[in-house]
Enzyme design. Sequence first.
Site, PDB file in Angstrom:
ATOM      1  N   ASN A   1       0.813  -1.230   0.000  1.00 34.67           N
ATOM      2  CA  ASN A   1       0.000   0.000   0.000  1.00 34.67           C
ATOM      3  C   ASN A   1       0.843   1.276   0.000  1.00 34.67           C
ATOM      4  OD1 ASN A   1       0.732  -0.612   2.686  1.00 34.67           O
ATOM      5  ND2 ASN A   1      -0.956   0.598   3.481  1.00 34.67           N
TER       6      ASN A   1
ATOM      7  N   GLU B   1       3.715  -5.035  12.414  1.00 31.18           N
ATOM      8  CA  GLU B   1       2.747  -3.947  12.198  1.00 31.18           C
ATOM      9  C   GLU B   1       1.662  -4.518  11.308  1.00 31.18           C
ATOM     10  OE1 GLU B   1       2.930  -1.111  13.667  1.00 31.18           O
ATOM     11  OE2 GLU B   1       4.992  -1.088  14.400  1.00 31.18           O
TER      12      GLU B   1
ATOM     13  N   CYS C   1      -3.380   1.342   6.450  1.00 31.68           N
ATOM     14  CA  CYS C   1      -3.757   0.524   7.606  1.00 31.68           C
ATOM     15  C   CYS C   1      -4.491   1.353   8.647  1.00 31.68           C
ATOM     16  CB  CYS C   1      -2.513  -0.103   8.217  1.00 31.68           C
ATOM     17  SG  CYS C   1      -1.265   1.119   8.647  1.00 31.68           S
TER      18      CYS C   1
ATOM     19  N   GLU D   1       7.261   1.016  16.523  1.00 31.17           N
ATOM     20  CA  GLU D   1       8.322   1.587  15.697  1.00 31.17           C
ATOM     21  C   GLU D   1       8.232   3.100  15.791  1.00 31.17           C
ATOM     22  OE1 GLU D   1       7.982  -0.173  11.763  1.00 31.17           O
ATOM     23  OE2 GLU D   1       8.764  -2.083  12.487  1.00 31.17           O
TER      24      GLU D   1
HETATM   25  P1  NAD Z   1       0.459  -9.360   3.236  1.00 27.24           P
HETATM   26  O1  NAD Z   1       0.486  -9.806   4.650  1.00 27.24           O
HETATM   27  O2  NAD Z   1      -0.229 -10.206   2.244  1.00 27.24           O
HETATM   28  O3  NAD Z   1       1.937  -9.171   2.658  1.00 27.24           O
HETATM   29  C1  NAD Z   1       2.888  -8.342   3.291  1.00 27.24           C
HETATM   30  C2  NAD Z   1       4.281  -8.822   2.918  1.00 27.24           C
HETATM   31  O4  NAD Z   1       4.477 -10.114   3.514  1.00 27.24           O
HETATM   32  C3  NAD Z   1       4.509  -8.998   1.418  1.00 27.24           C
HETATM   33  O5  NAD Z   1       5.826  -8.614   1.094  1.00 27.24           O
HETATM   34  C4  NAD Z   1       4.330 -10.497   1.242  1.00 27.24           C
HETATM   35  O6  NAD Z   1       4.995 -11.016   0.113  1.00 27.24           O
HETATM   36  C5  NAD Z   1       4.926 -11.029   2.526  1.00 27.24           C
HETATM   37  N1  NAD Z   1       4.479 -12.368   2.919  1.00 27.24           N
HETATM   38  C6  NAD Z   1       3.342 -13.014   2.545  1.00 27.24           C
HETATM   39  N2  NAD Z   1       3.318 -14.245   3.088  1.00 27.24           N
HETATM   40  C7  NAD Z   1       4.441 -14.373   3.825  1.00 27.24           C
HETATM   41  C8  NAD Z   1       4.963 -15.416   4.635  1.00 27.24           C
HETATM   42  N3  NAD Z   1       4.325 -16.580   4.783  1.00 27.24           N
HETATM   43  N4  NAD Z   1       6.135 -15.198   5.274  1.00 27.24           N
HETATM   44  C9  NAD Z   1       6.778 -14.014   5.153  1.00 27.24           C
HETATM   45  N5  NAD Z   1       6.338 -13.007   4.383  1.00 27.24           N
HETATM   46  C10 NAD Z   1       5.176 -13.181   3.732  1.00 27.24           C
HETATM   47  O7  NAD Z   1      -0.122  -7.888   3.281  1.00 27.24           O
HETATM   48  P2  NAD Z   1      -0.501  -6.967   2.063  1.00 27.24           P
HETATM   49  O8  NAD Z   1      -1.765  -7.490   1.457  1.00 27.24           O
HETATM   50  O9  NAD Z   1       0.699  -6.745   1.220  1.00 27.24           O
HETATM   51  O10 NAD Z   1      -0.792  -5.566   2.832  1.00 27.24           O
HETATM   52  C11 NAD Z   1      -2.030  -5.262   3.384  1.00 27.24           C
HETATM   53  C12 NAD Z   1      -2.033  -5.494   4.870  1.00 27.24           C
HETATM   54  O11 NAD Z   1      -0.971  -4.776   5.477  1.00 27.24           O
HETATM   55  C13 NAD Z   1      -3.299  -4.978   5.519  1.00 27.24           C
HETATM   56  O12 NAD Z   1      -3.758  -5.923   6.453  1.00 27.24           O
HETATM   57  C14 NAD Z   1      -2.852  -3.720   6.225  1.00 27.24           C
HETATM   58  O13 NAD Z   1      -3.621  -3.348   7.331  1.00 27.24           O
HETATM   59  C15 NAD Z   1      -1.463  -4.086   6.620  1.00 27.24           C
HETATM   60  N6  NAD Z   1      -0.657  -2.874   6.886  1.00 27.24           N
HETATM   61  C16 NAD Z   1      -0.332  -2.583   8.179  1.00 27.24           C
HETATM   62  C17 NAD Z   1       0.390  -1.427   8.469  1.00 27.24           C
HETATM   63  C18 NAD Z   1       0.759  -1.064   9.889  1.00 27.24           C
HETATM   64  O14 NAD Z   1       1.620  -0.199  10.060  1.00 27.24           O
HETATM   65  N7  NAD Z   1       0.169  -1.685  10.902  1.00 27.24           N
HETATM   66  C19 NAD Z   1       0.798  -0.592   7.423  1.00 27.24           C
HETATM   67  C20 NAD Z   1       0.445  -0.927   6.122  1.00 27.24           C
HETATM   68  C21 NAD Z   1      -0.280  -2.082   5.860  1.00 27.24           C
END
Ligand code: NAD
Length: 487
Positions: A156, A254, A288, A467
């Site tokens: 995002n 996060e 998020c 963080e």
């Molecule tokens: P995601 O969890 O699908 O992917 C995030 C990252 O993790 C990607 O690089 C992905 O390739 C990797 N990943 C996926 N499976 C993995 C595994 N088994 N082991 C290690 N890495 C793995 O999330 P997304 O769809 O890319 O992003 C959206 C989500 O992120 C939403 O839930 C949003 O709320 C969250 N988000 C949180 C924050 C925060 O600061 N709390 C900020 C931005 C986004």
Amino acid sequence: MTNRHAVQRIDNFVGGQFVPPASTAWLPDTDPATGEHIADVPRSDARDVNDAVSAAQRACVGPWGGWTVAERADLLDRIATAVQARAEDLVLLEARDTGKPLHTARAVDIARTVANFRFFAGAVRHYSSDAHSMPGALNYTLRRPLGVVALITPWNLPAYLASWKIAPALAMGNAVICKPSELTPLTVNALAEIAHEVGVPDGVFNVVHGLGHEVGQALCEHPGVKAISFTGGTATGALVAAAAAPTFKKVSLELGGKNPTIVFADCDFDATVQGVLRASFSNQGQVCLCGERLLVERSLAPRLTEALVRGARALRIGDPLDPDTRFGAQVSHDHRAKIEGYVALARQEGGTVECGGKRPILVAPHDQGAFYEPTIISGLASTARAATEEIFGPVVTIHPFDTDAQAVTMANEVEYGLSASVWTSNLLRAHRVAEQLDVGTVWVNTWLTRDLRVPFGGMKRSGLGREGGRYSLEFFSEAKNVCIALA
Ligand code: NAD
């Protein structure tokens, strides 16, 4: 679909070199606003992770290990200056990769990427560790780098969130391996080019592209990786924590949110409408911290709903590369399908779609894009699935409340605890409600105002750890206490 631009092929960046993945396999990267294939991304695996860990380990015992704080801070400043110099290039890459408007990429993503490097350059220059004096002895705390750390980030805010981790990790003297989202790899690739140009030593900054369950998991399991800083979904966060546990890595998570926006009848109405629209629909609802759950004091609900519907309909939706666009595409067609599924669910659960709830009609090539209109839904129980599960799109559900206590109960009845915003002109009420909310960040009469020194993170299923400022510097270092007898 014919390509308007040549397809870019990107490589991993390991040990100071751009290298293809061991598999020689590639993943297509798509512009979600048109459906065009814009880049090929390495489909890396554990072999590439091994190479990156080895390169990073060599870097940690090389000259990088002897760099002073001042030298590392200067390096971060040089990266910030170089990102600034290439800002328009990165703005375009980010807009094409994510579908977000140029306006957002410029004002939010790339501006904040520069700010992250500048901020941590300053923060580490001014960082001091603790001393604890006691009768007969003096304790002081030394901080040393962890070594090789993995930074796993979502789609995002690709450059913004990667730089939020890269900067403090380098500031404290670690070597990093970045794993950007496979959906949006282009700006982290550009950061690797920049790091190389400004003289980051070989192996200190590495990027391994690929799928989460392949590259991400291999990083979490690798014994040579000492910490994982992960931003992404809650379900993925649980997998990351489980994979990292056997090797006792430090983990910062996060995760997702279902953030309440709480509006009291005594708010400054016009400012609140603008604030709630931002909190609801910024980045097409894909922050998020967006407020997907709008709790409104009952007497104000009809007027606020009407004003928000008007505001949502006025958002200019369309070509992200048009400088006047304020609302672009969702990140992918799959993600839009998820959003559509939740709106269908909301209808089944008894919700009324006040606006949106459908794809906009756009001309080619954007008729092929993953666009979805900003959507406001009323009439759902606050415990409905569409009102409690993270949608991560431009969909807001409205729920009236009658008392402050009821507002707090409704705000806290979700499993997430990332952030909330409270809109009221009664300062005492603001303090009281803020204190009672189970979230890591409360904004009062504002949303997404960020001081980079404050602790940032979530409660409950929104994450683990904090963080920002010294919290990041502490995460990316190991504390060692030295106790000296004074007698
Ligand atoms: P995601 O969890 O699908 O992917 C995030 C990252 O993790 C990607 O690089 C992905 O390739 C990797 N990943 C996926 N499976 C993995 C595994 N088994 N082991 C290690 N890495 C793995 O999330 P997304 O769809 O890319 O992003 C959206 C989500 O992120 C939403 O839930 C949003 O709320 C969250 N988000 C949180 C924050 C925060 O600061 N709390 C900020 C931005 C986004």
